[in-house]
Write an enzyme that holds these catalytic residues in place. Structure first.
Site, PDB file in Angstrom:
ATOM      1  N   HIS A 170       6.967  10.689 -28.717  1.00 36.18           N
ATOM      2  CA  HIS A 170       6.083  11.642 -28.047  1.00 36.18           C
ATOM      3  C   HIS A 170       6.527  13.097 -28.240  1.00 36.18           C
ATOM      4  O   HIS A 170       5.733  13.959 -28.613  1.00 36.18           O
ATOM      5  CB  HIS A 170       5.993  11.289 -26.557  1.00 36.18           C
ATOM      6  N   GLU A 230      -4.337  17.704 -10.654  1.00 37.29           N
ATOM      7  CA  GLU A 230      -4.873  18.101 -11.958  1.00 37.29           C
ATOM      8  C   GLU A 230      -6.379  18.296 -11.953  1.00 37.29           C
ATOM      9  O   GLU A 230      -7.114  17.617 -12.669  1.00 37.29           O
ATOM     10  CB  GLU A 230      -4.457  17.109 -13.063  1.00 37.29           C
ATOM     11  N   LYS A 254       2.849  11.683 -10.987  1.00 37.84           N
ATOM     12  CA  LYS A 254       1.945  10.838 -11.781  1.00 37.84           C
ATOM     13  C   LYS A 254       2.695   9.558 -12.130  1.00 37.84           C
ATOM     14  O   LYS A 254       3.786   9.601 -12.693  1.00 37.84           O
ATOM     15  CB  LYS A 254       1.553  11.545 -13.079  1.00 37.84           C
ATOM     16  N   HIS A 259      -0.240  19.153 -26.551  1.00 42.90           N
ATOM     17  CA  HIS A 259      -0.469  17.722 -26.394  1.00 42.90           C
ATOM     18  C   HIS A 259      -1.779  17.226 -27.013  1.00 42.90           C
ATOM     19  O   HIS A 259      -1.915  16.036 -27.280  1.00 42.90           O
ATOM     20  CB  HIS A 259      -0.392  17.313 -24.916  1.00 42.90           C
ATOM     21  N   ARG A 313       0.822  -1.226   0.000  1.00 42.60           N
ATOM     22  CA  ARG A 313       0.000   0.000   0.000  1.00 42.60           C
ATOM     23  C   ARG A 313       0.847   1.263   0.000  1.00 42.60           C
ATOM     24  O   ARG A 313       0.423   2.316   0.462  1.00 42.60           O
ATOM     25  CB  ARG A 313      -0.970   0.027   1.183  1.00 42.60           C
ATOM     26  N   LYS A 371       7.655  23.139 -13.750  1.00 40.17           N
ATOM     27  CA  LYS A 371       6.698  22.059 -13.526  1.00 40.17           C
ATOM     28  C   LYS A 371       6.309  22.005 -12.051  1.00 40.17           C
ATOM     29  O   LYS A 371       5.138  21.831 -11.714  1.00 40.17           O
ATOM     30  CB  LYS A 371       7.241  20.707 -13.993  1.00 40.17           C
ATOM     31  N   ASN A 412      -0.421  20.606 -20.718  1.00 39.61           N
ATOM     32  CA  ASN A 412      -0.807  19.873 -21.921  1.00 39.61           C
ATOM     33  C   ASN A 412      -0.706  20.711 -23.185  1.00 39.61           C
ATOM     34  O   ASN A 412      -1.135  20.279 -24.252  1.00 39.61           O
ATOM     35  CB  ASN A 412      -2.240  19.336 -21.783  1.00 39.61           C
ATOM     36  N   ARG A 452      -3.088  22.651 -13.853  1.00 40.08           N
ATOM     37  CA  ARG A 452      -2.054  21.702 -14.287  1.00 40.08           C
ATOM     38  C   ARG A 452      -2.272  21.333 -15.758  1.00 40.08           C
ATOM     39  O   ARG A 452      -1.347  20.937 -16.459  1.00 40.08           O
ATOM     40  CB  ARG A 452      -2.071  20.442 -13.394  1.00 40.08           C
ATOM     41  N   GLU A 509       9.695  19.428 -24.671  1.00 43.15           N
ATOM     42  CA  GLU A 509       9.015  19.710 -23.395  1.00 43.15           C
ATOM     43  C   GLU A 509       9.693  20.885 -22.673  1.00 43.15           C
ATOM     44  O   GLU A 509       9.035  21.634 -21.944  1.00 43.15           O
ATOM     45  CB  GLU A 509       8.997  18.463 -22.499  1.00 43.15           C
ATOM     46  N   HIS A 513      -0.963  14.156 -29.039  1.00 42.77           N
ATOM     47  CA  HIS A 513      -1.528  12.840 -28.737  1.00 42.77           C
ATOM     48  C   HIS A 513      -2.286  12.276 -29.938  1.00 42.77           C
ATOM     49  O   HIS A 513      -2.245  11.078 -30.206  1.00 42.77           O
ATOM     50  CB  HIS A 513      -2.467  12.922 -27.526  1.00 42.77           C
TER      51      HIS A 513
HETATM   52  P1  NAD Z   1      11.828   5.885 -22.368  1.00 42.74           P
HETATM   53  O1  NAD Z   1      11.802   5.667 -20.925  1.00 42.74           O
HETATM   54  O2  NAD Z   1      11.224   4.856 -23.245  1.00 42.74           O
HETATM   55  O3  NAD Z   1      13.341   6.125 -22.840  1.00 42.74           O
HETATM   56  C1  NAD Z   1      13.618   6.340 -24.207  1.00 42.74           C
HETATM   57  C2  NAD Z   1      14.725   5.413 -24.707  1.00 42.74           C
HETATM   58  O4  NAD Z   1      15.986   5.892 -24.238  1.00 42.74           O
HETATM   59  C3  NAD Z   1      14.614   3.978 -24.200  1.00 42.74           C
HETATM   60  O5  NAD Z   1      15.007   3.129 -25.229  1.00 42.74           O
HETATM   61  C4  NAD Z   1      15.623   3.934 -23.057  1.00 42.74           C
HETATM   62  O6  NAD Z   1      16.112   2.646 -22.821  1.00 42.74           O
HETATM   63  C5  NAD Z   1      16.695   4.846 -23.577  1.00 42.74           C
HETATM   64  N1  NAD Z   1      17.512   5.512 -22.569  1.00 42.74           N
HETATM   65  C6  NAD Z   1      17.090   6.064 -21.408  1.00 42.74           C
HETATM   66  N2  NAD Z   1      18.081   6.721 -20.812  1.00 42.74           N
HETATM   67  C7  NAD Z   1      19.177   6.575 -21.587  1.00 42.74           C
HETATM   68  C8  NAD Z   1      20.519   7.044 -21.496  1.00 42.74           C
HETATM   69  N3  NAD Z   1      20.905   7.848 -20.499  1.00 42.74           N
HETATM   70  N4  NAD Z   1      21.383   6.689 -22.468  1.00 42.74           N
HETATM   71  C9  NAD Z   1      20.963   5.920 -23.510  1.00 42.74           C
HETATM   72  N5  NAD Z   1      19.721   5.475 -23.663  1.00 42.74           N
HETATM   73  C10 NAD Z   1      18.827   5.798 -22.714  1.00 42.74           C
HETATM   74  O7  NAD Z   1      11.105   7.243 -22.806  1.00 42.74           O
HETATM   75  P2  NAD Z   1      10.968   8.685 -22.131  1.00 42.74           P
HETATM   76  O8  NAD Z   1      10.818   9.593 -23.276  1.00 42.74           O
HETATM   77  O9  NAD Z   1      11.991   8.958 -21.105  1.00 42.74           O
HETATM   78  O10 NAD Z   1       9.579   8.566 -21.362  1.00 42.74           O
HETATM   79  C11 NAD Z   1       8.378   8.335 -22.040  1.00 42.74           C
HETATM   80  C12 NAD Z   1       7.335   7.879 -21.054  1.00 42.74           C
HETATM   81  O11 NAD Z   1       7.160   8.892 -20.074  1.00 42.74           O
HETATM   82  C13 NAD Z   1       5.979   7.625 -21.667  1.00 42.74           C
HETATM   83  O12 NAD Z   1       5.502   6.375 -21.230  1.00 42.74           O
HETATM   84  C14 NAD Z   1       5.117   8.730 -21.106  1.00 42.74           C
HETATM   85  O13 NAD Z   1       3.763   8.338 -20.940  1.00 42.74           O
HETATM   86  C15 NAD Z   1       5.767   9.010 -19.795  1.00 42.74           C
HETATM   87  N6  NAD Z   1       5.520  10.348 -19.252  1.00 42.74           N
HETATM   88  C16 NAD Z   1       5.074  10.441 -17.969  1.00 42.74           C
HETATM   89  C17 NAD Z   1       4.856  11.684 -17.412  1.00 42.74           C
HETATM   90  C18 NAD Z   1       4.421  11.783 -15.983  1.00 42.74           C
HETATM   91  O14 NAD Z   1       4.074  12.879 -15.536  1.00 42.74           O
HETATM   92  N7  NAD Z   1       4.460  10.709 -15.240  1.00 42.74           N
HETATM   93  C19 NAD Z   1       5.084  12.842 -18.156  1.00 42.74           C
HETATM   94  C20 NAD Z   1       5.547  12.709 -19.457  1.00 42.74           C
HETATM   95  C21 NAD Z   1       5.766  11.457 -20.010  1.00 42.74           C
HETATM   96 MG    MG Z   2       4.511  15.317 -22.725  1.00 45.91          MG
END
Ligand code: NAD
Ligand code: MG
Length: 379
Positions: free
Chosen positions: A277, A247, A154, A258, A132, A237, A255, A251, A196, A262
């Site tokens: 993305h 949100e 999130k 987005h 939990r 942020k 977006n 917040r 971003e 999206h």
């Molecule tokens: P990701 O985690 O898939 O990483 C992108 C790629 O880079 C992957 O192949 C990873 O293995 C590689 N990688 C990561 N760090 C590396 C490094 N230092 N050197 C070499 N390779 C590396 O993608 P992302 O863009 O970091 O995150 C996308 C995700 O984040 C999505 O699922 C999205 O929904 C989520 N997200 C969440 C929030 C939130 O508020 N929680 C906000 C925005 C996005």
């Molecule tokens: Mg985004």
């Protein structure tokens, strides 16, 4: 560890506080922080840490993090998952939860997410539900996760019904953004995260956007500008998250870009070979400004300035730049209507009166969007 002693360890350390009452935490930004991460994490009072990482990041950075934690006497375990969005699944959640339980992580201990947004969202959600709720630390390794996903609490996974539909708000206890880790990040991922960064300037900080125009090369190259861009993005942020943690209000400004973004991701079937993305967001930011200009809300010169900067760093800005095409106007409208709640034929957009002057605009008629998109699709 006090900020002053932390600074002695690392002269470039920037601390960004997230003042959320009893859920308050710090975001630490600087080059080389992974080497002292163990001391900072041990200062949270845990006896054990379960590292969650992926197969790209683990081989590069898990050994340094493990050594740094073990040097502080922490018991360390690790689970490594395949890279990519498909890892944000029920199956991975089960694997992570079981690994955390097998590692005998108790309430006072920690889950440590070492990776991009995929690992952060998944590990954070596992931490939210195991026993939990156990505490977790984010060690984000992509530009996107350092400026966006690791901050704000999130967490979640995807379901067959859509992205991020199963999750929880669970704030980290600490975020350690080591900007040197971005040196190994592929250029396409760096650009995607940078969209971003630019977004924060466009939302409410014209000066930061101008700073980006002047300093983006240093951000990409890994100079002190990179630390400043990450820190400033986290400040922006954090300010929004502190105003609206769950949100229910502004917040939603985060977006910006987005709704279009999206829709484009959906129409390219979330195929990262076609669009990631941040590329969708870059096109979306440009479209949000061009739509604002189309509606007479924003000077066309501001929309032009947004596009020129995004193009300068190598990001796409037009619908025609979506590899394989983005489909018809109707398909785009459909995808946008699904993303945003439609009230009586009207959509809610984040629009702008100029750079740094974004606002939530409910009541945008679908017909206005259709006319705009019909012009854009051939532009
Ligand atoms: P990701 O985690 O898939 O990483 C992108 C790629 O880079 C992957 O192949 C990873 O293995 C590689 N990688 C990561 N760090 C590396 C490094 N230092 N050197 C070499 N390779 C590396 O993608 P992302 O863009 O970091 O995150 C996308 C995700 O984040 C999505 O699922 C999205 O929904 C989520 N997200 C969440 C929030 C939130 O508020 N929680 C906000 C925005 C996005
Ligand atoms: Mg985004």
């Amino acid at each position: 560890m006090t900020p002053a002693s932390a600074r002695m360890d690392n002269p470039s350390l920037i601390t960004v506080p997230v003042p959320l009452g009893e859920r308050a935490y710090d975001i630490l930004v600087g080059r080389g922080l992974i080497d002292t991460a163990g001391a900072r994490i041990a200062a949270l009072g845990a006896r054990a840490a379960a590292i969650v990482t992926d197969e790209h990041v683990g081989p590069l950075y898990a050994a340094a993090l493990t050594a740094s934690l073990e040097a502080q006497g922490l018991r360390v375990s690790m689970i490594t998952l395949p890279p990519g969005e498909a890892t944000k699944s029920y199956a991975s959640l089960e694997r992570v939860c079981d690994a955390v339980l097998a590692a005998r992580i108790e309430r006072g201990d920690l889950v440590v997410a070492l990776g991009g947004g995929v690992i952060g969202d998944l590990a954070g959600f596992a931490a939210a539900v195991v026993r939990r709720g156990v505490r977790f630390v984010q060690v984000p390794t992509t530009l996107l996760s350092q400026v966006d996903s690791s901050v704000g609490g999130k967490t979640g996974i995807n379901s067959r019904y859509g992205k991020n539909l199963v999750g929880a708000f669970h704030q980290p206890s600490l975020v350690i953004a080591d900007t040197a880790l971005l040196d190994t990040l592929p250029i396409r991922e760096r650009r995607a995260g940078y969209a971003e960064v630019v977004k924060y300037g466009l939302i409410d900080d014209e000066r930061f956007f101008a700073w980006c125009e002047a300093n983006w090369q240093g951000v990409f190259a890994g100079g002190p500008e990179r630390d400043e861009a990450v820190a400033q993005s986290c400040r922006a942020k954090a300010a929004v998250v502190v105003r609206d943690e769950h949100e229910t209000g502004d917040r939603a400004l985060l977006n910006l870009g987005h709704t279009f973004g999206h829709a484009l991701e959906k129409l390219t079937a979330y195929d990262s070979r076609r669009l990631v993305h941040g590329e969708g967001v870059a096109i979306g930011l440009s479209q949000a400004f061009r739509f604002s200009a189309f509606l007479g809300l924003c000077p066309p010169a501001d929309a032009e300035r947004v596009e020129v900067h995004l193009n300068a760093v190598g990001l796409p800005t037009r619908l025609s730049q979506v590899p394989g095409g983005c489909g018809t106007v109707d398909a785009l409208l459909d995808a946008m209507a699904q993303d945003k709640k439609v009230k009586g034929g009207a959509l809610t957009f984040i629009l702008a009166r100029g750079i740094g002057r974004s606002f939530i605009a409910p009541g945008i008629e679908a017909d206005q969007v259709r006319t705009f998109l019909t012009g854009e699709i051939s532009a």
